[in-house]
Design an enzyme around this catalytic site. Structure first.
Site, PDB file in Angstrom:
ATOM      1  N   SER A  17       7.277   6.915  -2.087  1.00  0.00           N
ATOM      2  CA  SER A  17       6.037   6.853  -1.355  1.00  0.00           C
ATOM      3  C   SER A  17       5.545   5.432  -1.067  1.00  0.00           C
ATOM      4  O   SER A  17       4.679   5.254  -0.208  1.00  0.00           O
ATOM      5  CB  SER A  17       4.952   7.589  -2.136  1.00  0.00           C
ATOM      6  N   SER A  32       9.226   6.349  -6.445  1.00  0.00           N
ATOM      7  CA  SER A  32       8.458   5.823  -5.311  1.00  0.00           C
ATOM      8  C   SER A  32       8.488   4.311  -5.144  1.00  0.00           C
ATOM      9  O   SER A  32       8.018   3.800  -4.129  1.00  0.00           O
ATOM     10  CB  SER A  32       7.000   6.281  -5.399  1.00  0.00           C
ATOM     11  N   LYS A  79       0.100  -1.639  -2.633  1.00  0.00           N
ATOM     12  CA  LYS A  79       0.075  -0.244  -2.216  1.00  0.00           C
ATOM     13  C   LYS A  79      -1.381   0.207  -2.172  1.00  0.00           C
ATOM     14  O   LYS A  79      -2.182  -0.179  -3.037  1.00  0.00           O
ATOM     15  CB  LYS A  79       0.873   0.590  -3.218  1.00  0.00           C
TER      16      LYS A  79
END
Lengths: 100, 494
Positions: free
Chosen positions: B155, B179, B80
């Site tokens: 996310s 997330s 990420k």
């Protein structure tokens, strides 16, 4: 409790955000909608309930007070928008005007 | 070329050790898949071919010299874009950090690479991890490999989509309110949020420090177990990381669930907003556990009804404080021709933050401001205590708890982006777990009867019960036999 446009502007100053009038108006609507949902927690009877700041029972940790290498200056300055070889450059904070 | 989507991390490592293929060939396969599909999916903010090949060369050299390979040798991984890795940019998908060069390594990433993994890139995300769809990226949305018109969740949507599309075997995400797990559910991948403190957050850009935790995505439970073993453990650079003896999370993975006490959280399952296909799938999952010999019962977590409200005070409050560092001085975009330093701060932030970031920072600043602190932050922290107690009571009766991971399958791009509150409701099942600091995994329970899209089962464990959660997930996975291959990937497989 509804949040006024004046409060939105005050909070934006606290948050260091320069908002346009349009943003102030739309954020006011958004915040009121979100706070309308969140406000249910204000009706909860939480008298005598201890707050939880942290999910695990942890204690503060210290390390030995020994000098150890930190981020080298060159790397610390690598992403600065403006820098000299040994410092961040920022606009003048004090003084100003001629000869200051 | 090797088809990575058919190989697990361990199979890749063993295949390299047995000289069936080289690490370089594995890197080529992953990068080839990215080349073929990422134009459509947009899971990546940056592809790091050079780093991947350099790591592959080290593995191939190790094979040549007969060294025993580490557990993730030659496994393509992606991170990420809120995790620092020297040689990459770390942008948090935010305009204010566009082009930000990593100057040190995130501990979890460092550990993954020490275990032999090949870093193929940095994954798209909702800006600063604020969102549940990856639409809040300053660099454009990621699309769901199961249906390109739909979101992958968020996310950590890029990390989820990368695994679903076979562009990386293993990825890391971060989970503050869901997330990791929610995008796992929406993309048919296995997604683990470890217990708070299990994995160091050093080098991961902070969102809400009392909630944030790093964890893995993979196609299988076993791979998540291997990844967790690699990244977990005490780190002197993160004081909240917990010092516990090293565990082999794969050891008991296949011992089954006979006698395991499994609690179905009925009030959450019946919550308004949960679609019928999700409810049916989770009810069927409970029956699977019963058929495997688990003792399945029912439990309620009534205080979690206030989870969303507490989270939308605590999360933004902590975020507003953490994001104070982005001021245009030490890093990040700086507004031009500022009149003075206050003007510089205010314009750099307003110009560099996207709409959802501004919304959260405003909400958090308001909740912490004089006159409102007790009414919001104080109440939220007390509500958090009640939620934590509900879980403690439930875990006195059950070893693991079952809920849906998300109330619906993947929604359309644009469907919820104009209504923040409806987007926030995507996380009603995952948020309480963060507030209580528990661990949980999302494992695919099947495709929805109506939408034909993946549904995730959330299996929750108490603090540091990852081994039990993973064992339950592995038993369920084996019983269900879900095929995690999206149609898009079947096309390129030919």
């Amino acid at each position: 409790m509804a949040i006024s446009e004046e409060q939105v502007r005050h909070v934006a100053l606290l948050a260091r955000l320069k908002l346009t009038d349009e943003q102030v108006a739309s954020l006011g609507e958004d915040l009121n909608s979100i706070l309308g949902h969140i406000d249910t927690i204000q009706q909860l009877d939480l008298e005598g309930v201890e707050p939880t700041a942290h999910a695990l029972d942890v204690v503060n940790e210290t390390r030995a007070d020994e000098v150890r290498p930190g981020l080298p200056r060159e790397l610390a300055l690598r992403n600065a928008p403006e820098a000299t070889p040994d410092a961040f450059v920022i606009p003048r904070i004090v003084g100003g005007g001629d000869g200051a | 070329m090797i088809d990575l989507s058919r190989l697990t991390a361990t199979q890749i490592r063993d295949g390299i050790a047995d000289k069936l293929f080289t690490a370089r060939e594995v890197a080529e396969a992953a990068l080839g898949r990215i080349e073929a599909l990422d134009g459509q999916v947009h899971a990546f903010n940056q592809v790091t071919a050079e780093l991947a090949y350099a790591a592959a060369e080290r593995i191939d050299d190790a094979v040549a010299s007969g060294v025993v390979l580490p557990v993730l040798a030659g496994v393509p991984v992606a991170l990420k874009d809120n995790m620092n890795l020297v040689g990459t940019r770390t942008t948090c998908s935010a305009a204010i950090l566009e082009g930000h060069e990593s100057v040190y390594d995130c501990t979890a990433v460092h550990r993954l690479l020490e275990a032999g993994a090949l870093p193929v890139g940095k994954c798209n995300m909702d800006e600063f991890a604020f969102g549940s769809s990856t639409e809040n990226s300053a660099f454009g949305p990621t699309r769901n490999p199961w249906d390109l018109d739909r979101v992958p969740g968020g996310s950590s949507g890029g990390s989820a989509a990368a695994v679903a599309a076979g562009m990386a075997t293993l990825t890391l995400g971060s989970d503050t309110g869901g997330s990791i797990r929610q995008p796992g559910a929406l993309t048919g991948t296995v997604a683990l949020k470890p217990t708070y403190g299990r994995v160091s957050r050093y080098g991961c850009v902070a969102f809400a420090s009392s909630l944030d935790q790093i964890g893995p995505f993979a196609k299988t439970v076993e791979e998540c177990a291997v990844a967790l073993g690699a990244i977990s453990g005490k780190d002197p650079m993160d004081a909240t990381s917990v010092d516990r003896p090293a565990e082999d999370f794969t050891a008991a993975l296949h011992e089954g669930v006979r006698g395991l006490r499994v609690g179905v959280v009925t009030d959450l399952l019946e919550a308004e907003g949960c679609s019928a296909e999700v409810r049916d799938s989770i009810s069927a999952a409970a029956e699977v556990f019963a058929s495997l010999g688990a003792e399945v019962g029912e439990v309620e977590l009534p205080s979690t009804a206030h989870g969303l409200s507490a989270y939308y005070v605590i999360g933004p409050a902590e975020a507003s404080s953490n994001l104070a560092r982005f001021d245009g001085i030490r890093y990040g975009r700086r507004a031009e021709e500022a009149e003075d330093v206050l003007d510089l701060y205010m314009r750099s932030r307003a110009e560099g933050f996207g709409p959802e970031t501004i919304r959260r920072v405003m909400l958090g600043t308001y909740a912490l401001s004089a006159g409102y602190y007790d009414a919001y932050y104080g109440q939220a922290q007390k509500a958090r205590t009640l939620i934590k107690r509900d879980f403690e009571t439930a875990f006195s009766r059950f070893d693991v708890l079952l809920t849906p991971t998300a109330p619906t399958t993947a929604f359309r791009i644009g469907e919820k982006s104009s209504d923040p509150l409806s987007m926030y409701l995507s996380d009603i099942y995952t948020i309480p777990v963060n507030l209580a600091g528990n661990c949980a995994i999302s494992v695919p329970s099947g495709l929805g009867a109506e939408t034909g899209l993946p549904i995730g089962l959330q299996i929750i464990g108490t603090h540091f019960a990852e081994a039990v959660v993973l064992r339950a997930a592995a038993a369920f996975e084996a019983a269900v036999g879900f095929d995690p291959t999206p149609p898009l990937v079947r096309e390129v497989q030919g």
